[in-house]
Design a protein around this motif. Structure first.
Motif, PDB file in Angstrom:
ATOM      1  N   MET A  95      -8.180  11.004  -3.202  1.00 29.49           N
ATOM      2  CA  MET A  95      -9.425  10.600  -3.023  1.00 29.49           C
ATOM      3  C   MET A  95      -9.432   9.175  -3.006  1.00 29.49           C
ATOM      4  SD  MET A  95     -13.358  11.907  -4.169  1.00 29.49           S
ATOM      5  CE  MET A  95     -13.271  13.589  -3.327  1.00 29.49           C
ATOM      6  N   TYR A  96      -9.475   8.508  -2.231  1.00 30.29           N
ATOM      7  CA  TYR A  96      -9.447   6.828  -2.352  1.00 30.29           C
ATOM      8  C   TYR A  96     -10.711   6.204  -2.431  1.00 30.29           C
ATOM      9  CZ  TYR A  96     -11.022   5.495   2.254  1.00 30.29           C
ATOM     10  OH  TYR A  96     -11.700   5.311   3.524  1.00 30.29           O
ATOM     11  N   TYR A  97     -11.875   6.955  -2.364  1.00 26.54           N
ATOM     12  CA  TYR A  97     -13.235   6.507  -1.884  1.00 26.54           C
ATOM     13  C   TYR A  97     -14.053   6.716  -3.201  1.00 26.54           C
ATOM     14  CZ  TYR A  97     -13.332  10.905   0.374  1.00 26.54           C
ATOM     15  OH  TYR A  97     -13.096  12.290   0.549  1.00 26.54           O
ATOM     16  N   ASP A  98     -13.676   7.295  -4.205  1.00 23.24           N
ATOM     17  CA  ASP A  98     -14.586   7.354  -5.425  1.00 23.24           C
ATOM     18  C   ASP A  98     -14.345   6.019  -6.416  1.00 23.24           C
ATOM     19  OD1 ASP A  98     -12.193   7.866  -6.625  1.00 23.24           O
ATOM     20  OD2 ASP A  98     -12.768  10.065  -7.228  1.00 23.24           O
ATOM     21  N   ASN A  99     -15.095   6.108  -7.472  1.00 20.43           N
ATOM     22  CA  ASN A  99     -15.051   4.986  -8.205  1.00 20.43           C
ATOM     23  C   ASN A  99     -13.537   4.746  -8.571  1.00 20.43           C
ATOM     24  OD1 ASN A  99     -17.707   4.261  -8.179  1.00 20.43           O
ATOM     25  ND2 ASN A  99     -18.293   5.541  -9.920  1.00 20.43           N
ATOM     26  N   PHE A 100     -12.865   5.717  -9.147  1.00 16.55           N
ATOM     27  CA  PHE A 100     -11.527   5.380  -9.547  1.00 16.55           C
ATOM     28  C   PHE A 100     -10.585   5.361  -8.594  1.00 16.55           C
ATOM     29  CE2 PHE A 100      -7.940   6.591 -12.379  1.00 16.55           C
ATOM     30  CZ  PHE A 100      -8.200   6.319 -13.448  1.00 16.55           C
ATOM     31  N   GLY A 101     -10.934   5.877  -7.428  1.00 18.23           N
ATOM     32  CA  GLY A 101      -9.867   5.712  -6.371  1.00 18.23           C
ATOM     33  C   GLY A 101      -9.801   4.060  -5.820  1.00 18.23           C
ATOM     34  N   LEU A 102     -11.271   3.658  -5.736  1.00 20.88           N
ATOM     35  CA  LEU A 102     -11.462   2.346  -5.257  1.00 20.88           C
ATOM     36  C   LEU A 102     -10.990   1.356  -6.111  1.00 20.88           C
ATOM     37  CD1 LEU A 102     -14.985   2.699  -3.685  1.00 20.88           C
ATOM     38  CD2 LEU A 102     -12.934   2.393  -2.343  1.00 20.88           C
ATOM     39  N   ALA A 103     -11.179   1.665  -7.542  1.00 19.17           N
ATOM     40  CA  ALA A 103     -10.490   0.691  -8.408  1.00 19.17           C
ATOM     41  C   ALA A 103      -9.030   0.795  -8.434  1.00 19.17           C
ATOM     42  CB  ALA A 103     -11.047   1.157  -9.932  1.00 19.17           C
ATOM     43  N   SER A 104      -8.388   1.759  -8.350  1.00 24.01           N
ATOM     44  CA  SER A 104      -7.050   1.950  -8.457  1.00 24.01           C
ATOM     45  C   SER A 104      -6.425   1.265  -6.961  1.00 24.01           C
ATOM     46  CB  SER A 104      -6.602   3.556  -8.243  1.00 24.01           C
ATOM     47  OG  SER A 104      -7.056   4.215  -9.425  1.00 24.01           O
ATOM     48  N   GLY A 105      -7.191   1.448  -6.059  1.00 19.00           N
ATOM     49  CA  GLY A 105      -6.697   0.814  -4.962  1.00 19.00           C
ATOM     50  C   GLY A 105      -6.541  -0.816  -5.000  1.00 19.00           C
ATOM     51  N   LEU A 106      -7.872  -1.152  -5.564  1.00 16.96           N
ATOM     52  CA  LEU A 106      -7.748  -2.731  -5.891  1.00 16.96           C
ATOM     53  C   LEU A 106      -6.605  -2.915  -6.764  1.00 16.96           C
ATOM     54  CD1 LEU A 106      -9.227  -5.499  -5.250  1.00 16.96           C
ATOM     55  CD2 LEU A 106     -10.827  -4.855  -7.376  1.00 16.96           C
ATOM     56  N   ALA A 107      -6.548  -2.419  -7.702  1.00 13.65           N
ATOM     57  CA  ALA A 107      -5.521  -2.731  -8.896  1.00 13.65           C
ATOM     58  C   ALA A 107      -4.095  -2.789  -7.985  1.00 13.65           C
ATOM     59  CB  ALA A 107      -5.421  -1.555  -9.914  1.00 13.65           C
ATOM     60  N   SER A 108      -3.801  -1.651  -7.197  1.00  9.77           N
ATOM     61  CA  SER A 108      -2.399  -1.526  -6.592  1.00  9.77           C
ATOM     62  C   SER A 108      -2.170  -2.776  -5.499  1.00  9.77           C
ATOM     63  CB  SER A 108      -2.196  -0.402  -5.895  1.00  9.77           C
ATOM     64  OG  SER A 108      -3.182  -0.061  -5.079  1.00  9.77           O
ATOM     65  N   HIS A 109      -3.350  -3.115  -4.961  1.00  8.77           N
ATOM     66  CA  HIS A 109      -3.237  -4.452  -4.044  1.00  8.77           C
ATOM     67  C   HIS A 109      -2.973  -5.521  -4.866  1.00  8.77           C
ATOM     68  CE1 HIS A 109      -4.527  -7.004  -0.697  1.00  8.77           C
ATOM     69  NE2 HIS A 109      -5.110  -7.739  -1.681  1.00  8.77           N
ATOM     70  N   ASN A 110      -3.555  -5.822  -5.947  1.00  7.63           N
ATOM     71  CA  ASN A 110      -3.252  -7.093  -6.773  1.00  7.63           C
ATOM     72  C   ASN A 110      -2.131  -7.104  -7.181  1.00  7.63           C
ATOM     73  OD1 ASN A 110      -6.103  -8.063  -6.240  1.00  7.63           O
ATOM     74  ND2 ASN A 110      -6.847  -7.056  -8.002  1.00  7.63           N
ATOM     75  N   LEU A 111      -1.539  -5.910  -7.523  1.00  9.27           N
ATOM     76  CA  LEU A 111      -0.034  -5.976  -8.056  1.00  9.27           C
ATOM     77  C   LEU A 111       0.921  -5.949  -6.973  1.00  9.27           C
ATOM     78  CD1 LEU A 111      -0.700  -3.708 -11.269  1.00  9.27           C
ATOM     79  CD2 LEU A 111      -0.182  -6.154 -11.184  1.00  9.27           C
ATOM     80  N   SER A 112       0.643  -5.800  -5.690  1.00 17.54           N
ATOM     81  CA  SER A 112       1.530  -5.326  -4.740  1.00 17.54           C
ATOM     82  C   SER A 112       2.183  -4.286  -4.514  1.00 17.54           C
ATOM     83  CB  SER A 112       2.480  -6.698  -4.325  1.00 17.54           C
ATOM     84  OG  SER A 112       1.633  -7.825  -4.302  1.00 17.54           O
ATOM     85  N   LEU A 113       1.435  -3.156  -5.165  1.00 19.66           N
ATOM     86  CA  LEU A 113       1.952  -1.820  -5.080  1.00 19.66           C
ATOM     87  C   LEU A 113       1.572  -1.030  -3.956  1.00 19.66           C
ATOM     88  CD1 LEU A 113       1.344  -1.072  -8.939  1.00 19.66           C
ATOM     89  CD2 LEU A 113       3.401  -2.085  -8.111  1.00 19.66           C
ATOM     90  N   LYS A 114       2.312  -0.211  -3.416  1.00 16.76           N
ATOM     91  CA  LYS A 114       2.274   0.719  -2.395  1.00 16.76           C
ATOM     92  C   LYS A 114       1.154   1.744  -2.915  1.00 16.76           C
ATOM     93  CE  LYS A 114       4.704  -1.354   0.670  1.00 16.76           C
ATOM     94  NZ  LYS A 114       3.964  -2.399   1.762  1.00 16.76           N
ATOM     95  N   ASN A 115       0.037   1.799  -2.005  1.00 14.09           N
ATOM     96  CA  ASN A 115      -0.750   2.817  -2.253  1.00 14.09           C
ATOM     97  C   ASN A 115      -1.045   3.845  -1.316  1.00 14.09           C
ATOM     98  OD1 ASN A 115      -3.256   3.880  -3.076  1.00 14.09           O
ATOM     99  ND2 ASN A 115      -4.760   2.519  -2.408  1.00 14.09           N
ATOM    100  N   HIS A 116      -0.674   5.159  -1.623  1.00 13.51           N
ATOM    101  CA  HIS A 116      -0.633   6.136  -0.535  1.00 13.51           C
ATOM    102  C   HIS A 116      -1.893   7.220  -0.935  1.00 13.51           C
ATOM    103  CE1 HIS A 116       3.459   5.013  -1.487  1.00 13.51           C
ATOM    104  NE2 HIS A 116       3.626   5.693  -0.129  1.00 13.51           N
TER     105      HIS A 116
END
Length: 332
Positions: A95-116
């Motif tokens: 679930m990418y769209y709850d609070n933790f999912g959105l925060a994890s997505g932003l963190a992975s983007h800033n670190l250039s990690l692949k987010n599935h």
């Protein structure tokens, strides 16, 4: 549950509940403070909610939006620290769209990690998290997963309808390995020889926390239909509590053929032992399909979420008792 576990380890090696609690407190205070600096932008968001939804008041207040923005931002900073500390090179989430999912997505983007994002439910074009998006940036978005891993072509098409012109986001059909694993291996560990209780067919009903089951037509139907079947009522994981299970048992205390099933009981196992599956609009219709079990959708919202299954005949629609009874008698 804010615990971290290594693969196949039952005991967590880290629990961040205290840190998350602290971040929530900081977000609340910061959100109240910044609300006054974001006043104009928050007013625009309020106006959009009211006009787009034809509402008298917004679904989410300006204060709630401000606090949530702060929470996701601060949480992403902490998750960034964790990802570095644990040397994570890619993330998978359901679930990418709850609070933790959105925060994890932003963190992975800033670190250039692949987010599935691994599909966990229906992804029709009418699901606001996956389809029918009209305004998109060619560069994509930091919060959204890089890859949407889908069960089937229909789910993949919903994502492709908006992300195909962007290089950052894409979809891929990977199948539904969990169900396949159950059918081929895990089911052998359980006793599947008895398909029915007392040699009477089982009908499985999957409940949902977003639906008032007691005030639905099917509640009274299963109590009074006198059909010679066993009703298996499986609660949703978010309904799992001793109080809720006890209240369900109390509702049907006089019905010997109604059984309350905990969400801890494997869904594929219940489906393999049932002749029919009934749901309001749960994505469990997909599990049923993979288990070769017919589904009956009893809420009109299912028309928007599962048009492909209804069109293909994998599911039928019954919005009142007589129609539901006819379908049951036809299948049994």
């Amino acid at each position: 549950d804010y615990t971290f576990r290594y693969e196949n380890d039952r005991e967590p090696f880290k629990n961040i509940s205290r840190e998350v609690f602290l971040i929530k407190g900081m977000s609340f205070l910061l959100g109240i403070f910044l609300k006054y600096f974001w006043f104009k932008k928050l007013r625009v968001l309020k106006k959009i909610q009211i006009e787009a939804g034809a509402l008298d008041k917004p679904v989410i207040s300006e204060m709630e939006i401000s606090i949530r923005i702060c929470y996701i931002f601060l949480l992403s900073k902490y998750i960034t620290h964790l990802l570095k500390l644990l040397r994570v090179d890619q993330i998978y989430q359901a679930m990418y769209y709850d609070n933790f999912g959105l925060a994890s997505g932003l963190a992975s983007h800033n670190l250039s990690l692949k987010n599935h994002c691994v599909q966990h439910g229906g992804q029709s074009e009418n699901n606001p998290a996956f389809g029918s998006w009209k305004v998109m940036s060619d560069k994509g978005y930091a919060f959204l997963p890089d890859y949407f891993l889908c069960w089937n072509e229909a789910s993949s098409r919903s994502v492709d309808s908006w992300c195909k012109r962007m290089s950052k986001h894409s979809s891929k059909v990977i199948g539904y390995s969990w169900i396949e694993l159950w059918k081929k291996k895990l089911s052998k560990k359980y006793n599947l020889s008895s398909e029915a209780i007392n040699n009477i067919p089982n009908i499985l009903i999957t409940l949902q926390p977003s639906v008032d089951f007691k005030n639905s037509f099917v509640f009274e139907f299963i109590k009074t239909s006198k059909l010679e079947v066993n009703w298996l009522l499986r609660v949703h994981p978010r309904q799992e509590s001793d109080i809720f299970l006890a209240s369900m048992e109390e509702y049907f205390i006089e019905n010997e053929n109604i059984y309350i099933k905990s969400s801890t009981e494997p869904l594929p196992l219940l489906m393999m032992n049932s002749k029919l599956h009934i749901t309001f609009f749960s994505s469990s219709v997909y599990e049923a399909k993979y288990c070769d079990l017919k589904s009956v959708i009893i809420d009109k919202r299912g028309l928007d979420y599962f048009p492909d299954l209804l069109e293909n005949g994998d599911a039928e629609l019954a919005l009142e008792s007589q129609k539901l009874k006819e379908i049951i008698q036809k299948i049994l």
